[in-house]
Design a protein around this motif. Structure first.
Motif, PDB file in Angstrom:
ATOM      1  N   VAL A 220      20.416  68.504  64.273  1.00 38.61           N
ATOM      2  CA  VAL A 220      19.668  67.946  63.144  1.00 38.61           C
ATOM      3  C   VAL A 220      18.591  68.937  62.723  1.00 38.61           C
ATOM      4  O   VAL A 220      17.842  69.445  63.566  1.00 38.61           O
ATOM      5  CB  VAL A 220      19.025  66.588  63.521  1.00 38.61           C
ATOM      6  CG1 VAL A 220      18.207  66.043  62.356  1.00 38.61           C
ATOM      7  CG2 VAL A 220      20.092  65.598  63.948  1.00 38.61           C
ATOM      8  N   LEU A 221      18.508  69.227  61.402  1.00 36.52           N
ATOM      9  CA  LEU A 221      17.501  70.142  60.877  1.00 36.52           C
ATOM     10  C   LEU A 221      16.136  69.447  60.871  1.00 36.52           C
ATOM     11  O   LEU A 221      15.912  68.524  60.105  1.00 36.52           O
ATOM     12  CB  LEU A 221      17.879  70.585  59.462  1.00 36.52           C
ATOM     13  CG  LEU A 221      16.943  71.604  58.795  1.00 36.52           C
ATOM     14  CD1 LEU A 221      16.960  72.938  59.560  1.00 36.52           C
ATOM     15  CD2 LEU A 221      17.359  71.835  57.337  1.00 36.52           C
ATOM     16  N   GLU A 222      15.228  69.903  61.716  1.00 39.89           N
ATOM     17  CA  GLU A 222      13.911  69.278  61.843  1.00 39.89           C
ATOM     18  C   GLU A 222      12.844  70.002  61.031  1.00 39.89           C
ATOM     19  O   GLU A 222      11.847  69.409  60.637  1.00 39.89           O
ATOM     20  CB  GLU A 222      13.492  69.240  63.317  1.00 39.89           C
ATOM     21  CG  GLU A 222      14.391  68.397  64.200  1.00 39.89           C
ATOM     22  CD  GLU A 222      14.275  66.912  63.905  1.00 39.89           C
ATOM     23  OE1 GLU A 222      13.309  66.507  63.223  1.00 39.89           O
ATOM     24  OE2 GLU A 222      15.165  66.149  64.342  1.00 39.89           O
ATOM     25  N   GLY A 223      13.021  71.280  60.836  1.00 45.49           N
ATOM     26  CA  GLY A 223      12.012  72.053  60.111  1.00 45.49           C
ATOM     27  C   GLY A 223      12.445  73.495  59.952  1.00 45.49           C
ATOM     28  O   GLY A 223      13.590  73.865  60.255  1.00 45.49           O
ATOM     29  N   ILE A 224      11.511  74.320  59.479  1.00 43.94           N
ATOM     30  CA  ILE A 224      11.788  75.734  59.201  1.00 43.94           C
ATOM     31  C   ILE A 224      10.646  76.573  59.763  1.00 43.94           C
ATOM     32  O   ILE A 224       9.472  76.193  59.665  1.00 43.94           O
ATOM     33  CB  ILE A 224      11.919  75.980  57.685  1.00 43.94           C
ATOM     34  CG1 ILE A 224      13.106  75.195  57.115  1.00 43.94           C
ATOM     35  CG2 ILE A 224      12.068  77.461  57.382  1.00 43.94           C
ATOM     36  CD1 ILE A 224      13.158  75.217  55.600  1.00 43.94           C
ATOM     37  N   VAL A 225      10.974  77.706  60.346  1.00 47.26           N
ATOM     38  CA  VAL A 225       9.958  78.656  60.807  1.00 47.26           C
ATOM     39  C   VAL A 225       9.878  79.819  59.830  1.00 47.26           C
ATOM     40  O   VAL A 225      10.904  80.427  59.493  1.00 47.26           O
ATOM     41  CB  VAL A 225      10.275  79.177  62.216  1.00 47.26           C
ATOM     42  CG1 VAL A 225       9.276  80.276  62.608  1.00 47.26           C
ATOM     43  CG2 VAL A 225      10.224  78.049  63.231  1.00 47.26           C
ATOM     44  N   ASP A 226       8.661  80.119  59.360  1.00 46.65           N
ATOM     45  CA  ASP A 226       8.426  81.260  58.480  1.00 46.65           C
ATOM     46  C   ASP A 226       8.161  82.484  59.350  1.00 46.65           C
ATOM     47  O   ASP A 226       7.168  82.536  60.091  1.00 46.65           O
ATOM     48  CB  ASP A 226       7.240  80.992  57.555  1.00 46.65           C
ATOM     49  CG  ASP A 226       7.099  82.060  56.484  1.00 46.65           C
ATOM     50  OD1 ASP A 226       6.895  83.227  56.851  1.00 46.65           O
ATOM     51  OD2 ASP A 226       7.193  81.727  55.288  1.00 46.65           O
ATOM     52  N   VAL A 227       9.038  83.469  59.267  1.00 48.94           N
ATOM     53  CA  VAL A 227       8.956  84.657  60.106  1.00 48.94           C
ATOM     54  C   VAL A 227       7.753  85.526  59.736  1.00 48.94           C
ATOM     55  O   VAL A 227       7.151  86.182  60.587  1.00 48.94           O
ATOM     56  CB  VAL A 227      10.265  85.472  59.997  1.00 48.94           C
ATOM     57  CG1 VAL A 227      10.153  86.808  60.709  1.00 48.94           C
ATOM     58  CG2 VAL A 227      11.433  84.669  60.545  1.00 48.94           C
ATOM     59  N   ILE A 228       7.368  85.523  58.482  1.00 49.40           N
ATOM     60  CA  ILE A 228       6.289  86.397  58.010  1.00 49.40           C
ATOM     61  C   ILE A 228       4.920  85.900  58.490  1.00 49.40           C
ATOM     62  O   ILE A 228       4.101  86.670  58.992  1.00 49.40           O
ATOM     63  CB  ILE A 228       6.326  86.513  56.479  1.00 49.40           C
ATOM     64  CG1 ILE A 228       7.632  87.191  56.043  1.00 49.40           C
ATOM     65  CG2 ILE A 228       5.121  87.294  55.957  1.00 49.40           C
ATOM     66  CD1 ILE A 228       7.842  87.227  54.563  1.00 49.40           C
ATOM     67  N   THR A 229       4.672  84.603  58.326  1.00 47.06           N
ATOM     68  CA  THR A 229       3.357  84.044  58.677  1.00 47.06           C
ATOM     69  C   THR A 229       3.334  83.428  60.072  1.00 47.06           C
ATOM     70  O   THR A 229       2.269  83.003  60.535  1.00 47.06           O
ATOM     71  CB  THR A 229       2.953  82.973  57.653  1.00 47.06           C
ATOM     72  OG1 THR A 229       3.930  81.906  57.670  1.00 47.06           O
ATOM     73  CG2 THR A 229       2.866  83.566  56.258  1.00 47.06           C
ATOM     74  N   LEU A 230       4.495  83.356  60.740  1.00 51.01           N
ATOM     75  CA  LEU A 230       4.624  82.723  62.061  1.00 51.01           C
ATOM     76  C   LEU A 230       4.119  81.277  62.018  1.00 51.01           C
ATOM     77  O   LEU A 230       3.352  80.832  62.874  1.00 51.01           O
ATOM     78  CB  LEU A 230       3.868  83.527  63.125  1.00 51.01           C
ATOM     79  CG  LEU A 230       4.392  84.944  63.389  1.00 51.01           C
ATOM     80  CD1 LEU A 230       3.536  85.664  64.423  1.00 51.01           C
ATOM     81  CD2 LEU A 230       5.855  84.912  63.826  1.00 51.01           C
TER      82      LEU A 230
END
Length: 650
Positions: A199-209
């Motif tokens: 289940v897709l719970e969220g997203i991680v932004d690689v640039i801003t961590l």
């Protein structure tokens, strides 16, 4: 500072409700926008990847609409045609304008079905950037390849959004490999998914961590940004830092400034988010790679970060590749038409991208293709099939114009013929400008694809024949991929289009919009003929008119795999150039007409001949010969090689 200004209209902040769908469109007061804060973008994808669903979320989160529609409910803003809502597909491109974070986005939602690929072709010519949407479970599909190749022709920077990541079979890493291998481009993944038990719970932004957690209760309107912590998010923290280092390393290979900082500091971790954003922007507009994002538009996850990325990575009108070329028009009007629709109340409405100058009601403009002057009628900002009237439009924007009789997709519009000639001379005089770039600016012909299917169409009675011809004329003007011809032998009207669905939609539109109960004949494949090997032959004939005899000798050759626009080529070798240069213009004109007519019927099955050039090597005739005799001799010369030609035809 150059600014974009729209005066408040008489119906600012009003609400217009779609009676049949319940969708509320809110028209807001227009503000001033710097040119740097304008984005002209298109949404491109394979059919059913989620273009319209993503567009609908953008309109909702920007505040343009109060309630989101769904494709399967038939109540989205950009799919406004009856056929689109019934079938759940996008048939015609739709323009819509909205604001996001003090920026103005002019967005065009394009079709994904191969039958309507010409709609995409028309749109791409006026865009500064594009968002390519992928199905997270399928990666790069057939039509994705097609639209990306079309975008490559116009050097359009793009970002990629991997949609449907909520599906159990969605695979982000597979999509990245698919992009790299099939689109042959470097990928810059700026995000990765947080999945728990599929289940897709969220997203991680690689640039801003940071991790983005979306609230499903309020349609994703609110989402939380949380800084990753080494203590609380140990696994995500390690993955995010590793992916950030990989992204930084990739960018440093193409960005010397970033590489110098890394070498000086001897660390990949010293790079700040702003440095990465700046490097990504340069790499994107220079088309050295594509930023890749992810989400699930239907589940309201990831759309706002996508909208932010449009502002961060895609160019403004001033930063697009061809913006400097249009400076040759100075402050004079220069606009490109890319779409025509017929509104029942407003008549024909032409959509333009304005490259320089201002457009106001009553402005006189010059159509370069038609060599005709026209007067600008009312100006509108488009919200799909709804229009807000405005008094003027300044450059860098997309607008709809009423009242033009001749304009078609691809037409170049400027202030006058003199302005056009001066601009062309000025551009050609620049040493760093290529001839093909000059052609791209001043060419008015959208390269239409050859029809794939054709069939006859009949009116129910003689009394509706004129109405049918008028309807077909309007539809042909709207859709350059539709061909309407008259069969000389049967007298029937013949429709030719890109596919069975294309012709079926045209017939449905005639019935629903024009109230004519037409009948379509059996569908037939529109075959084409060509040659595989070059052929050269000499033809001599003597015509006797009364007591006067006139002899004509022609040497011609047929060239395979020829795809340029010139209908007749000339041999400029030392043996032939003197003979060719002595041919009068009226004779050359007659020969071109004959070649064009002869190539309409090939020797195999009498289908049109394509990808073949005709070259003239020699012509001998009396000085006072009539053009009609030359035309006949040219046709006979081409037909004389029919036996040889047939051996090499496909």
């Amino acid at each position: 500072m150059l600014t974009f200004r729209l005066i408040k209209s008489s119906w600012c902040r009003c609400q217009k409700r779609y009676a049949s769908t319940g969708v509320t469109v809110v028209k807001k007061e227009h503000e001033e926008y710097e040119i740097a804060k304008i984005r002209n973008i298109g949404i491109l994808a394979h059919i059913d990847a989620g273009k319209t669903t993503t567009t609908e979320r953008m309109l909702y989160y920007s505040g343009l609409i109060k309630h989101m529609g769904e494709v399967h409910h038939g109540n989205t803003v950009t799919d406004y045609m009856d056929q689109e809502r019934q079938r759940g597909i996008t048939i015609t491109s739709a323009a819509v304008t909205f604001s996001w974070k003090n920026h103005r986005i002019n967005l065009i939602d394009t079709p994904g079905h191969i039958d309507f690929t010409m709609e995409v072709e028309q749109t791409l010519r006026v865009l500064d950037g594009a968002v390519v949407i992928l199905d997270g479970s399928a990666g790069v599909e057939a039509q994705t390849l097609t639209v990306c190749r079309q975008a490559d022709k116009y050097d359009i920077p793009r970002i990629i959004y991997v949609n449907k990541m909520d599906r159990q079979d969605a695979n982000f890493d597979m999509c990245l490999k698919s992009i790299q291998s099939k689109l042959n481009t470097e990928v810059f993944p700026t995000q990765f998914p947080i999945k728990e038990k599929g289940v897709l719970e969220g997203i991680v932004d690689v640039i801003t961590l940071e991790k983005f957690m979306f609230d499903k209760k309020n349609m994703g309107m609110k989402f939380t940004k949380l800084k990753l912590s080494e203590n609380e998010d140990e696994n995500l923290w390690e993955i995010a830092n590793e992916k950030r280092r990989n992204l930084t390393d990739k960018l440093s290979n193409i960005d010397d400034k970033l590489a110098e900082i890394i070498i000086e500091q001897e660390s990949l971790d010293i790079v700040t988010p702003q440095m990465l954003l700046n490097s990504l922007y340069k790499a994107t507009i220079q088309r050295k790679g594509v930023p890749v994002l992810l989400g699930s538009s239907y589940k309201n996850i990831g759309v706002q970060p996508l909208m932010d990325s449009i502002l961060l990575y895609l160019p403004s009108p001033n930063d697009s590749k061809y913006s400097s070329l249009y400076n040759c028009f100075s402050n004079n009007v220069c606009a490109r038409a890319f779409k025509v629709v017929h509104d029942k109340q407003k008549g024909p409405i032409t959509f333009f991208r304005l490259y320089s100058g201002n457009l106001e009601k009553g402005t006189k403009v010059y159509n370069v293709r038609k060599e005709e002057k026209e007067t600008i009628g009312k100006l509108y900002i488009a919200y799909a099939d709804e229009y807000e009237e405005v008094p003027n439009i300044t450059y860098g924007n997309i607008a709809a114009v009423a009242g033009l009789k001749y304009a078609m997709a691809g037409d170049l519009i400027t202030s006058s013929e003199t302005v056009m000639k001066n601009a062309k001379n000025k551009l050609e005089a620049q040493a760093n400008v290529k001839s093909e770039d000059v052609e791209k600016i001043f060419d008015c012909n959208t390269k239409t694809l050859e029809p794939v299917f054709f069939c006859s169409i009949e009116a129910p009675s003689l009394s509706t024949q004129v109405a049918l011809e008028k309807a077909l004329g309007q539809l042909e003007r709207e859709d350059p991929s539709l061909r309407v011809t008259q069969n000389e032998e049967t007298g029937q009207i013949v429709l030719a289009g890109m596919g069975e669905l294309h012709l079926e939609i045209i017939n449905e539109r005639i019935r629903s919009e024009y109230k004519i109960e037409t009948d379509l004949g059996p569908l037939q494949i529109s075959y084409r003929e060509t040659i595989k090997e070059p052929i050269k032959d000499t033809f001599s004939v003597e015509y006797k008119i009364g007591n006067i005899s006139q002899k004509v000798t022609i040497i011609m050759s047929l060239i395979p795999n020829y795809q340029k626009s010139e209908i007749l080529l000339f041999d400029r070798s030392s043996e032939s150039s003197a003979n060719i240069d002595a041919i009068p213009f009226k004779i050359i004109k007659a020969m071109k007409t004959a070649v064009r007519l002869t190539l309409l019927h090939g020797p195999k099955l009498s289908y049109p001949v394509v990808n073949m050039g005709v070259k003239l090597h020699w012509l001998e005739c009396a000085f006072n010969i009539t053009p009609s005799l030359i035309s006949a001799a040219t046709s006979q010369c081409i037909r004389q090689v029919k036996i040889i030609w047939t051996l090499f035809c496909n």
